[in-house]
Design a protein around this motif. Structure first.
Motif, PDB file in Angstrom:
ATOM      1  N   THR A  35      -4.905   0.239   6.927  1.00  0.00           N
ATOM      2  CA  THR A  35      -6.290  -0.335   6.792  1.00  0.00           C
ATOM      3  C   THR A  35      -6.120  -1.763   5.748  1.00  0.00           C
ATOM      4  OG1 THR A  35      -7.135   1.881   6.750  1.00  0.00           O
ATOM      5  CG2 THR A  35      -8.291   0.303   5.757  1.00  0.00           C
ATOM      6  N   SER A  36      -5.152  -1.642   5.189  1.00  0.00           N
ATOM      7  CA  SER A  36      -4.924  -2.833   4.312  1.00  0.00           C
ATOM      8  C   SER A  36      -4.382  -3.989   5.121  1.00  0.00           C
ATOM      9  CB  SER A  36      -3.780  -2.461   3.134  1.00  0.00           C
ATOM     10  OG  SER A  36      -4.162  -1.546   2.437  1.00  0.00           O
ATOM     11  N   ALA A  45     -14.364  -1.178  -3.593  1.00  0.00           N
ATOM     12  CA  ALA A  45     -13.110  -1.850  -3.768  1.00  0.00           C
ATOM     13  C   ALA A  45     -13.036  -3.112  -2.923  1.00  0.00           C
ATOM     14  CB  ALA A  45     -12.099  -0.946  -3.051  1.00  0.00           C
ATOM     15  N   LEU A  46     -14.051  -3.372  -1.918  1.00  0.00           N
ATOM     16  CA  LEU A  46     -13.978  -4.574  -1.337  1.00  0.00           C
ATOM     17  C   LEU A  46     -14.491  -5.791  -2.200  1.00  0.00           C
ATOM     18  CD1 LEU A  46     -15.468  -3.262   2.163  1.00  0.00           C
ATOM     19  CD2 LEU A  46     -12.933  -3.944   1.587  1.00  0.00           C
ATOM     20  N   LEU A  62      -3.978   4.370   5.335  1.00  0.00           N
ATOM     21  CA  LEU A  62      -4.541   3.313   4.356  1.00  0.00           C
ATOM     22  C   LEU A  62      -3.707   2.064   4.416  1.00  0.00           C
ATOM     23  CD1 LEU A  62      -5.537   5.265   1.088  1.00  0.00           C
ATOM     24  CD2 LEU A  62      -7.241   3.736   2.618  1.00  0.00           C
ATOM     25  N   THR A  93      -4.555  -6.915  -2.574  1.00  0.00           N
ATOM     26  CA  THR A  93      -5.721  -6.062  -1.792  1.00  0.00           C
ATOM     27  C   THR A  93      -5.302  -4.726  -1.500  1.00  0.00           C
ATOM     28  OG1 THR A  93      -6.104  -8.452  -0.488  1.00  0.00           O
ATOM     29  CG2 THR A  93      -6.713  -6.356   0.718  1.00  0.00           C
ATOM     30  N   CYS A 126       0.878  -1.338  -0.136  1.00  0.00           N
ATOM     31  CA  CYS A 126       0.123   0.028  -0.016  1.00  0.00           C
ATOM     32  C   CYS A 126       0.842   1.179   0.005  1.00  0.00           C
ATOM     33  CB  CYS A 126      -0.849  -0.098   1.291  1.00  0.00           C
ATOM     34  SG  CYS A 126      -2.025   1.506   1.278  1.00  0.00           S
ATOM     35  N   VAL A 156      -7.841  -5.147   6.719  1.00  0.00           N
ATOM     36  CA  VAL A 156      -8.538  -6.101   5.817  1.00  0.00           C
ATOM     37  C   VAL A 156      -8.153  -7.325   5.627  1.00  0.00           C
ATOM     38  CG1 VAL A 156      -9.531  -5.889   3.631  1.00  0.00           C
ATOM     39  CG2 VAL A 156      -9.538  -3.804   4.720  1.00  0.00           C
ATOM     40  N   LEU A 168      -7.163  -1.267  -2.723  1.00  0.00           N
ATOM     41  CA  LEU A 168      -7.553  -0.297  -1.885  1.00  0.00           C
ATOM     42  C   LEU A 168      -7.128   1.148  -2.095  1.00  0.00           C
ATOM     43  CD1 LEU A 168      -9.215  -0.222   0.788  1.00  0.00           C
ATOM     44  CD2 LEU A 168      -7.304  -0.736   2.150  1.00  0.00           C
TER      45      LEU A 168
END
Length: 521
Positions: free
Chosen positions: A95-96, A343-344, A92, A114, A29, A99, A118
């Motif tokens: 966040t990655s 995105a999910l 983010l 992933t 990311c 997730v 994202l």
């Protein structure tokens, strides 16, 4: 005597607990994000709202965002593209990781894909246009993901989830949908696995308690802070409906939510800007559906009627979970910033491709390998194209700034050359944009950026107040404006109606001691 741990020992212990897929998600990311948004972060691009946000405390409590000022305060209240951008990508990146961990993605490749999906998704590109607040918004995304993770993993994790999601909504309400879709995807995955129905129902109840509790937390804290500050909600984007449910509006809300969900895929021009994107998007979704059916059959979950019913209900809930804002407030304009849950869906395809295992039957095994390969290729294509589109957005925003600068220089020069003008003279710049019959459209990205609200168009100034702010910060020119009501009155006068449009002679003249510049109208 046991020797106490050194700082190095503490960090080594923490480092050893970090899973390989976490590293892949985080650094994937960070690297992809920096490469994608470097153009944004090394320039000063403007939207219509940027004029008010060169320095702003982001106190948006009247818009129902009571925690935004604290989230944005981490990076100061100045518009600092590099600092805000790095913080946004950092949030983010975490966040990655959340997730990847929450959905159970274990491979390094799946983790990087992933992260790439994202960070490059168009909703993030659109948020980067408002870079003065992008760090706060991305912190809200991180909190939304952590709310899901805590609730999913811990028996009493919903307590932390209530606070985390409540604060997230208090930064930007729309990220409630991000958590909802994460929960739905997790449940769909559990229905494939050996999770008992009892455990799944327990998880559903935790999700519901977390969701309802977080909304209550959000409403209560908002009302308390409104009273403490002595202000009222503005009603912007349906905020006057916060905490209020009108049953008679629910049918319209569900219809609007459904239309918004379907039309984004069909007509938005965001996921289908090019033919390559369109085919990759459709193929990824199709492969995900086929993979899910294969896994459902292979794991013999079709033997349970309850699992079939639950899968059907969860799939039916997806459009409404992704657009729940419209259910709560049917008249809310669904900005691209609110589309992050999409995105999910592609991340779910990556997850399913990882879960499928080669079957002993040769033909079936080849079919599965083809599907997995197709998902991986489609995902890489989408990430690349999303990154390209982000830079096309930045390209147009650079053009908009340059055109706005040139236009404002010409207008400022005419103002200063007007007979009798001096600093303090009242000025009204009316008509928004220069007339296209005098200044034909020159935006070469107009078609490609149809769905990218806030970053398309010719100029980033469209009213006297915004021209005045641009003059002040970028030209070093100060003009004195008049109230909006006075401007409306001027546009209704015969003198204004008879004036030619800028840049014609006579397009800059006095009406009732106000220097009027007629751009259009």
């Amino acid at each position: 005597m046991e020797q106490s741990m050194t700082t190095d020992d503490i960090f080594r212990k923490i480092y050893n607990r970090i899973k390989p897929q976490w590293w892949s998600a985080f650094w994937g990311c960070m690297i992809i994000g920096l490469l994608t948004y470097m153009y944004f972060m090394t320039n000063n691009f403007l939207t219509f709202d940027s004029m008010w946000n060169i320095y702003s405390d982001q106190d948006m409590i009247t818009s129902g965002r009571q925690f935004l000022t604290y989230a944005c305060g981490i990076s100061s209240f100045y518009n600092l593209p590099w600092v805000n951008g790095v913080l946004a990508i950092l949030f983010l990146s975490f966040t990655s990781v959340a997730v990847v961990e929450g959905l159970g993605i274990e491979s390094r490749v799946g983790s990087v894909l992933t992260a790439g999906l994202l960070v490059t998704f168009p909703a993030i590109s659109s948020t980067f246009c408002y870079i003065y607040t992008v760090d706060g918004y991305m912190l809200a995304v991180l909190l939304a993901a952590l709310a899901f993770l805590f609730t999913d993993r811990k028996k009493l994790g919903f307590i932390a989830g209530i606070v985390l999601l409540g604060v997230s909504m208090g930064i930007y309400q729309a990220y409630l949908s991000f958590t909802i879709i994460l929960c739905i995807i997790r449940l769909l995955t559990d229905l494939l696995d050996k999770e008992s129905l009892k455990d799944i129902w327990n998880k559903i109840w935790r999700y519901l308690v977390m969701g309802i509790g977080s909304y209550a937390f959000y409403v209560i804290t908002l009302n308390c802070m409104l009273k403490l500050k002595g202000v009222e909600i503005s009603g912007y984007q349906g905020t006057d409906r916060i905490g209020k449910f009108v049953l008679s509006d629910l049918p319209a809300g569900f219809k609007t939510a459904w239309d918004n969900f379907i039309n984004f895929a069909r007509w938005s021009n965001v996921l289908t800007t090019t033919e390559t994107m369109k085919y990759a998007f459709v193929l990824a979704v199709l492969c995900a559906g086929i993979l899910y059916v294969i896994l459902f059959i292979k794991n013999k979950r079709y033997k349970s009627i309850m699992r079939i019913v639950m899968v059907a209900l969860l799939v039916a809930a997806i459009p409404f979970g992704a657009t729940i804002v419209n259910i709560l407030s049917p008249n809310t304009f669904f900005h691209l910033l609110m589309r992050l849950p999409w995105a999910l869906f592609f991340i779910f395809a990556v997850l399913l491709a990882e879960k499928i295992k080669a079957d002993g039957k040769k033909v079936f095994s080849i079919c599965q390998k083809v599907l997995v390969t197709a998902v991986c290729i489609c995902t890489v294509v989408l990430i690349f194209n999303f990154a390209v589109m982000a830079n096309i957005v930045a390209f147009n925003m650079n053009e908009r700034y340059e055109k706005s600068y040139a236009t404002c220089v010409r207008i400022a020069d005419r103002i200063e050359q007007a007979k009798g003008y001096e600093t303090g003279t009242k000025v009204a710049i009316l008509g928004g944009f220069p007339a296209q019959d005098n200044y034909p459209a020159t935006d070469i990205t107009a078609y490609d950026l149809v769905g990218y609200f806030g970053c398309a168009g010719e100029l980033c100034v469209n009213s006297t107040e915004k021209y005045a702010e641009f003059f002040k910060h970028y030209l070093g020119v100060t003009i004195t404006t008049i109230p909006a009501e006075e401007e409306i009155r001027l546009t209704e006068t015969e003198e204004f109606k008879e004036m030619p449009k800028f840049p014609a002679e006579g397009s800059v003249d006095y009406i009732d001691d106000v220097l009027v510049i007629k751009l259009n109208g």
